[in-house]
Design a protein around this motif. Structure first.
Motif: not given
Length: 263
Positions: A143, A16, A138, A168, A110, A175, A172
Motif C-alpha cells: 500500500v 500479491q 497486499l 483483489q 501509507e 482504495d 486495493t
C-alpha cells in the motif's frame, strides 16, 4: 540557474501472488531503461530480498537497508548502492519483515515511502525512473508503494489461476486512489512465463484484458531457463544473455514504458 529536479516516474511492480517473475521484471526493465540512458533506482520492498540478491549483493552483508530508511529515519542516500547493471539499488534484508509490524501502529504509514521519495528528490539525487519491487502480499509495504507510485504494472503468469488475484489487487488500487493517491494509474498487465506454443496462454491473455479492461504490455515475456541463470551471476538477463529472446522482450517492454511515461 534553476535547480528544481523533474520528478521521477515511480512504477510499482505488484502482484500479491508469488512466482510471477516480478523481481525478474524489475531487474530486467531497470537494466533495459539504463541501457537507454535513463537513470534508474530499484527499490527492494520484499523481505526475502530476492532483488537485492539477484543484483549481486548479499543481504547478509548489509548493515543498512530500506528497513532503516522506512522505520528508523536513516537518510535514503546513505543506503543506496550502485550495481553492475548500471542501476542503483535501495536494498532489502530480512529485517524488512519487521517493518510491516513497526509501521502498522504508525500514523500516516501509507505515506512513508512517498516521503522517502520526496526526501530523495530534495537531496538533489535525481532519477528518471524508480521501480518498486513490491512484496507478494497486499500489506502495509505494498500500500505504501502504491501510495508513492505514479503507476502500477502487474506481472502475470499466463496460466488460468494466476489472474484470480488481479481483482483483489485492483480493489486495493481503488482504495489507494480513494484515500492516499488519487493520481495512481494502472499501466497494465505484463504477461510473463509465456509459452507461445500453447493456445491456452494466449486465451488467458485475452480473458484478462477483457475481464479487467486493462492494457496488456507487449511483447509477452517468454518462459526461458536463461532467467534462472541470471540471479546466480548477480546480474540481470540483459547482461548474462544479451541477445536472448527474454532480454529482447524486456528491451521492447522498456521502450513501451518510456513511450507511456512521455505521454
Amino acid at each position: 540557474m534553476n535547480s528544481v529536479q523533474a520528478a521521477p516516474t515511480i512504477l510499482a511492480v505488484a502482484n500479491q501472488k508469488g512466482g510471477v517473475a516480478k523481481t525478474t521484471s524489475v531487474a530486467s526493465i531497470g537494466a533495459a531503461l539504463a541501457e537507454r540512458g535513463q537513470s534508474v533506482l530499484l527499490v527492494d520492498l520484499d523481505p526475502q530480498a530476492c532483488l537485492t540478491f539477484s543484483l549481486g549483493i548479499d543481504p547478509e552483508d548489509l548493515e543498512l537497508s530500506v528497513h532503516h530508511v522506512l522505520t528508523k529515519g536513516t537518510a535514503v542516500e546513505e543506503v543506496i548502492l550502485e550495481t553492475d547493471d548500471g542501476v542503483d539499488l535501495l536494498p532489502a534484508t530480512i529485517e524488512l519483515a519487521r517493518a510491516e509490524a513497526d509501521l502498522l501502529t504508525r500514523t500516516g504509514r501509507e505515506h512513508v515511502l512517498r516521503g522517502v521519495m520526496e526526501d530523495l528528490q530534495a537531496s538533489g539525487r535525481s532519477y528518471d525512473w524508480v521501480l518498486l519491487d513490491c512484496p507478494p502480499s497486499l500489506g502495509v509495504l505494498t500500500v505504501a508503494a502504491l501510495t508513492a507510485a505514479t503507476g502500477v504494472l502487474i506481472p502475470l503468469q499466463c496460466e488460468t489461476l494466476s489472474h484470480r488475484g488481479v481483482g483483489q489487487l485492483l480493489d486495493t488500487v481503488h482504495d489507494v486512489r480513494r484515500f492516499t493517491n488519487r493520481d495512481l494509474a494502472v499501466w497494465g498487465v505484463l504477461p510473463t512465463l509465456y509459452d507461445g506454443r500453447t493456445n491456452h496462454a494466449r486465451a488467458v491473455l485475452d480473458t484478462i484484458s477483457e475481464t479487467y479492461e486493462l492494457d496488456v504490455i507487449e511483447p509477452p515475456i517468454p518462459k526461458t531457463i536463461k532467467f534462472a541463470e541470471a540471479p546466480a551471476a548477480g546480474r540481470s538477463i540483459l547482461a548474462t544473455s544479451r541477445t536472448s529472446k527474454g532480454a529482447e522482450a524486456y528491451r521492447e517492454v522498456a521502450a513501451s514504458l518510456l513511450a507511456r511515461s512521455a505521454r
